[in-house]
Design a protein around this motif. Sequence first.
Motif, PDB file in Angstrom:
ATOM      1  N   GLY A  54       0.813  -1.209   0.000  1.00 55.28           N
ATOM      2  CA  GLY A  54       0.000   0.000   0.000  1.00 55.28           C
ATOM      3  C   GLY A  54       0.846   1.258   0.000  1.00 55.28           C
ATOM      4  O   GLY A  54       2.068   1.217  -0.089  1.00 55.28           O
ATOM      5  N   GLU A  55       0.146   2.374   0.103  1.00 51.34           N
ATOM      6  CA  GLU A  55       0.859   3.652   0.064  1.00 51.34           C
ATOM      7  C   GLU A  55       1.840   3.722   1.221  1.00 51.34           C
ATOM      8  O   GLU A  55       1.569   3.251   2.322  1.00 51.34           O
ATOM      9  N   GLN A  56       3.006   4.287   0.933  1.00 50.86           N
ATOM     10  CA  GLN A  56       4.063   4.387   1.927  1.00 50.86           C
ATOM     11  C   GLN A  56       5.045   5.462   1.495  1.00 50.86           C
ATOM     12  O   GLN A  56       5.027   5.895   0.346  1.00 50.86           O
ATOM     13  N   SER A  57       5.887   5.872   2.410  1.00 51.21           N
ATOM     14  CA  SER A  57       6.861   6.906   2.069  1.00 51.21           C
ATOM     15  C   SER A  57       7.919   6.325   1.149  1.00 51.21           C
ATOM     16  O   SER A  57       8.206   5.124   1.184  1.00 51.21           O
ATOM     17  N   GLN A  58       8.494   7.196   0.336  1.00 46.90           N
ATOM     18  CA  GLN A  58       9.536   6.708  -0.558  1.00 46.90           C
ATOM     19  C   GLN A  58      10.740   6.227   0.244  1.00 46.90           C
ATOM     20  O   GLN A  58      11.410   5.274  -0.165  1.00 46.90           O
ATOM     21  N   ALA A  59      10.997   6.802   1.416  1.00 48.51           N
ATOM     22  CA  ALA A  59      12.094   6.336   2.269  1.00 48.51           C
ATOM     23  C   ALA A  59      11.820   4.917   2.763  1.00 48.51           C
ATOM     24  O   ALA A  59      12.730   4.083   2.797  1.00 48.51           O
ATOM     25  N   VAL A  85       3.981   7.561  -1.617  1.00 51.06           N
ATOM     26  CA  VAL A  85       3.891   6.989  -2.964  1.00 51.06           C
ATOM     27  C   VAL A  85       2.671   6.086  -3.040  1.00 51.06           C
ATOM     28  O   VAL A  85       2.435   5.273  -2.144  1.00 51.06           O
ATOM     29  N   THR A  86       1.892   6.238  -4.105  1.00 51.42           N
ATOM     30  CA  THR A  86       0.733   5.384  -4.366  1.00 51.42           C
ATOM     31  C   THR A  86       0.855   4.823  -5.778  1.00 51.42           C
ATOM     32  O   THR A  86       1.476   5.429  -6.646  1.00 51.42           O
ATOM     33  N   ILE A  87       0.255   3.670  -5.979  1.00 46.94           N
ATOM     34  CA  ILE A  87       0.259   3.069  -7.313  1.00 46.94           C
ATOM     35  C   ILE A  87      -1.046   3.449  -8.009  1.00 46.94           C
ATOM     36  O   ILE A  87      -2.110   3.473  -7.391  1.00 46.94           O
ATOM     37  N   SER A  88      -0.949   3.752  -9.292  1.00 48.26           N
ATOM     38  CA  SER A  88      -2.124   4.128 -10.075  1.00 48.26           C
ATOM     39  C   SER A  88      -2.749   2.886 -10.703  1.00 48.26           C
ATOM     40  O   SER A  88      -2.164   1.793 -10.685  1.00 48.26           O
TER      41      SER A  88
END
Length: 141
Positions: free
Chosen positions: A50-55, A95-98
């Motif tokens: 799932g959505e998460q920080s790029q770090a 960051v999220t995936i489209s």
Amino acid sequence: MSEPHRLSGTAIWLLGRAAQRGHQLAQERLAAAGIRKWHYAVLAAVAEYGEQSQADIGRRLGLDRSDMVAVLNDLQADGYVGREPDPADRRRNIVTISDAGRTALAGFDRLIAEADSYLLADLSATDRAQLVTLLERIAHV
């Protein structure tokens, strides 16, 4: 031409050679689709966790911060991911995936499965399962 037995007769050497061959097969297939292995890995991580920080993605994958930025720039340019400042900490990007990224990832999964099948073609289904189990134990995953 054969290698010296002190090399080819060790698990370390054979694992390295097998990994090298596997990476080459995967890279060839992914390159034909216009991406590299780290692009695939980042898409897979965001899709799975799932959505998460790029770090956090970089730490999860062992990817250097500057390389992570370059990969995300490419994925965002392709419309596969989105990056937005974290409302809780504006210094971080989430960051999220489209939908396009999920669709592309499914295609990339097929390419990786194809490379996997090609690499392991000489092994039975039982041998393949056993190899994966042993490699997981060695890799501590």
